[in-house]
Design a protein around this motif. Sequence first.
Motif, short mmCIF file in Angstrom:
data_model
loop_
_atom_site.label_atom_id
_atom_site.label_comp_id
_atom_site.label_asym_id
_atom_site.label_seq_id
_atom_site.Cartn_x
_atom_site.Cartn_y
_atom_site.Cartn_z
N ASN A 117 -6.46 -4.07 -0.46
CA ASN A 117 -6.29 -2.91 0.41
C ASN A 117 -7.51 -2.71 1.31
O ASN A 117 -7.40 -2.35 2.48
N LYS A 118 -8.68 -2.96 0.73
CA LYS A 118 -9.91 -2.84 1.51
C LYS A 118 -9.96 -3.89 2.62
O LYS A 118 -10.39 -3.61 3.75
N ALA A 119 -9.48 -5.11 2.30
CA ALA A 119 -9.51 -6.21 3.29
C ALA A 119 -8.29 -6.20 4.20
O ALA A 119 -8.19 -7.01 5.12
N LYS A 120 -7.34 -5.28 3.93
CA LYS A 120 -6.10 -5.18 4.70
C LYS A 120 -5.31 -6.50 4.67
O LYS A 120 -4.86 -7.01 5.70
N VAL A 121 -5.15 -7.03 3.45
CA VAL A 121 -4.32 -8.22 3.26
C VAL A 121 -3.31 -7.93 2.14
O VAL A 121 -3.48 -7.00 1.35
N TYR A 122 -2.27 -8.75 2.09
CA TYR A 122 -1.21 -8.58 1.11
C TYR A 122 -1.42 -9.50 -0.10
O TYR A 122 -1.89 -10.64 0.05
N VAL A 123 -1.03 -9.00 -1.27
CA VAL A 123 -0.95 -9.83 -2.47
C VAL A 123 0.46 -9.64 -3.02
O VAL A 123 0.82 -8.54 -3.47
N LEU A 124 1.28 -10.69 -2.98
CA LEU A 124 2.66 -10.61 -3.45
C LEU A 124 2.85 -11.49 -4.68
O LEU A 124 2.26 -12.56 -4.78
N LEU A 125 3.73 -11.04 -5.59
CA LEU A 125 3.82 -11.70 -6.90
C LEU A 125 5.23 -11.78 -7.43
O LEU A 125 5.47 -11.70 -8.64
N GLU A 126 6.22 -11.95 -6.55
CA GLU A 126 7.61 -12.02 -7.00
C GLU A 126 7.82 -13.07 -8.08
O GLU A 126 8.57 -12.85 -9.04
N ALA A 127 7.15 -14.20 -7.96
CA ALA A 127 7.37 -15.31 -8.90
C ALA A 127 6.71 -15.09 -10.25
O ALA A 127 6.92 -15.87 -11.18
N ALA A 128 5.91 -14.03 -10.39
CA ALA A 128 5.22 -13.80 -11.66
C ALA A 128 6.14 -13.25 -12.74
O ALA A 128 5.83 -13.32 -13.92
N LYS A 330 -3.04 -0.58 9.22
CA LYS A 330 -2.57 -0.20 7.88
C LYS A 330 -1.59 -1.24 7.39
O LYS A 330 -0.82 -1.81 8.16
N LEU A 331 -1.60 -1.46 6.07
CA LEU A 331 -0.65 -2.39 5.47
C LEU A 331 0.74 -1.76 5.41
O LEU A 331 0.89 -0.55 5.29
N ASP A 332 1.76 -2.60 5.49
CA ASP A 332 3.14 -2.15 5.32
C ASP A 332 3.29 -1.62 3.89
O ASP A 332 3.13 -2.36 2.92
N PRO A 333 3.58 -0.32 3.72
CA PRO A 333 3.64 0.26 2.37
C PRO A 333 4.75 -0.31 1.51
O PRO A 333 4.70 -0.20 0.28
N LEU A 334 5.77 -0.94 2.11
CA LEU A 334 6.84 -1.53 1.33
C LEU A 334 6.45 -2.89 0.75
O LEU A 334 7.11 -3.39 -0.15
N LEU A 335 5.39 -3.49 1.28
CA LEU A 335 4.92 -4.77 0.73
C LEU A 335 3.65 -4.62 -0.10
O LEU A 335 3.45 -5.34 -1.07
N SER A 336 2.80 -3.67 0.27
CA SER A 336 1.52 -3.54 -0.42
C SER A 336 1.66 -2.71 -1.68
O SER A 336 2.69 -2.10 -1.94
N CYS A 337 0.61 -2.72 -2.50
CA CYS A 337 0.56 -1.90 -3.72
C CYS A 337 -0.77 -1.15 -3.75
O CYS A 337 -1.82 -1.75 -3.49
N SER A 338 -0.71 0.13 -4.08
CA SER A 338 -1.95 0.89 -4.17
C SER A 338 -1.85 1.98 -5.23
O SER A 338 -2.03 3.16 -4.93
N PRO A 339 -1.53 1.62 -6.49
CA PRO A 339 -1.49 2.65 -7.54
C PRO A 339 -2.87 3.26 -7.75
O PRO A 339 -3.88 2.57 -7.73
N GLN A 340 -2.90 4.59 -7.96
CA GLN A 340 -4.19 5.29 -8.04
C GLN A 340 -4.65 5.48 -9.48
O GLN A 340 -5.79 5.20 -9.82
#
Length: 432
Positions: A117-128, A330-340
């Motif tokens: 989120n800080k670097a404004k990049v996506y991390v996706l893990l569907e295959a996990a 800003k990252l697309d909120p539907l792809l990114s994750c940011s649990p607090q």
Amino acid sequence: MAFKIGLLGLGTVGAGTAEILLNPEGRHPLLQDITIEQVGVKSLDKKRSIELPTEILTTDLEAIVTNPDIDIVVELIGGLEPARSLILKAIEHGKHVVTANKAVMARFAPEIYEAANKAKVYVLLEAAVGGGIPIVEPLKQSLGANRFENIIGIVNGTTNYILTQMTQNGVDFEEVLKEAQALGYAEADPTADVGGLDAADKISILASLAFGGKVKREDVYCEGITKITSSDISYAEKLGFVIKLLAIAHKLPQSEPEKLQLRVHPTFVPKSHPLANINGVNNAILVEGQPLGQVMFYGPGAGSGPTASAVVADIMNIVGVLYSNNKAEKLDPLLSCSPQNYCLVSPIEDVYTRFYTRFLCADVPGVIGHLGMAFGEHDVSLESVVQIGFQGELAEIVVVTHKVREGNFRSAIEEIQSLNAIKNIPSIIRVL
């Protein structure tokens, strides 16, 4: 516009991923714009199922994650390290990341998402989770309007194969495990699978996505299938159940503050339940929410093709977003994750469930009465108590409880173990 991929690992899933990317014909047109820039391998000399130009192969994985020409790093090496460090370094260098690594994401997702989120990049893990079954993206997008209540899944193909063979052929665990290893369904060291650890990784990821908070992997109660016997399988059949290794995430209703139950264990599943007929190496995940109700995702939970399908889908999701907005603030909120915040997880002792228990007892008068009394003193209500036969000179008694608090049940069992007539308690299995 061409998007360049750095692939870490060329094993089963890595080769399947490369195969899709190298042969885009007949697939989504977006794949035409994705090329493999570099591939990280352990050995340059190893013979592989897929042919790649030798100049793109390297044993220097760090050079891939720092390569300025690469847009997306695909991590498929598995394990905790160096996978975690490589993912973080890729993020540090502005790379988007696709990973199939449930062990890393179950333990280090908060650290990884914070960096992303800080670097404004996506991390996706569907295959996990679930191999080729689409479950991560539906939880984040298609089903995002729901308030989730339960996720119950068969998420490990190895254990499901073993339990299916035990059920259908009446053989014991050790025999089927050897067969599964010979077929390549189980690792030489099968502990992560048969001990429930792999399933616990996956349910912690799904719980975080569904319930919007961070999950500590150590909060997931974990119990494997190594103690399941052919006798348990047989008794389950007689009682109208099958035994499955279930991963369960349940939100406690009206709890203040909100609490989850997270657990993995063998379970008696009624034959009428949708998960009862999921056999072999297949996976299935049942999601329940409001206003949706129930929906089940089913399919192959592992293997080159299914897992590679999920990996490439994540790559395409990132490329699709980059096409429309390459310099997003800003990252697309539907792809990114940011649990607090971290989810509060209820201890296993506070779970309410039914139990199947098998006792071996001395054949003396009053044993069943003593069992009933001990359970009653701990507020454990019994649905049935049946003496089903003998093992040698010992009477075999099967007890099924109503839904009870697990802590009360454990206290009752502790007292029962001290009774002179009780010689052994071979099996305790929860009932769905």
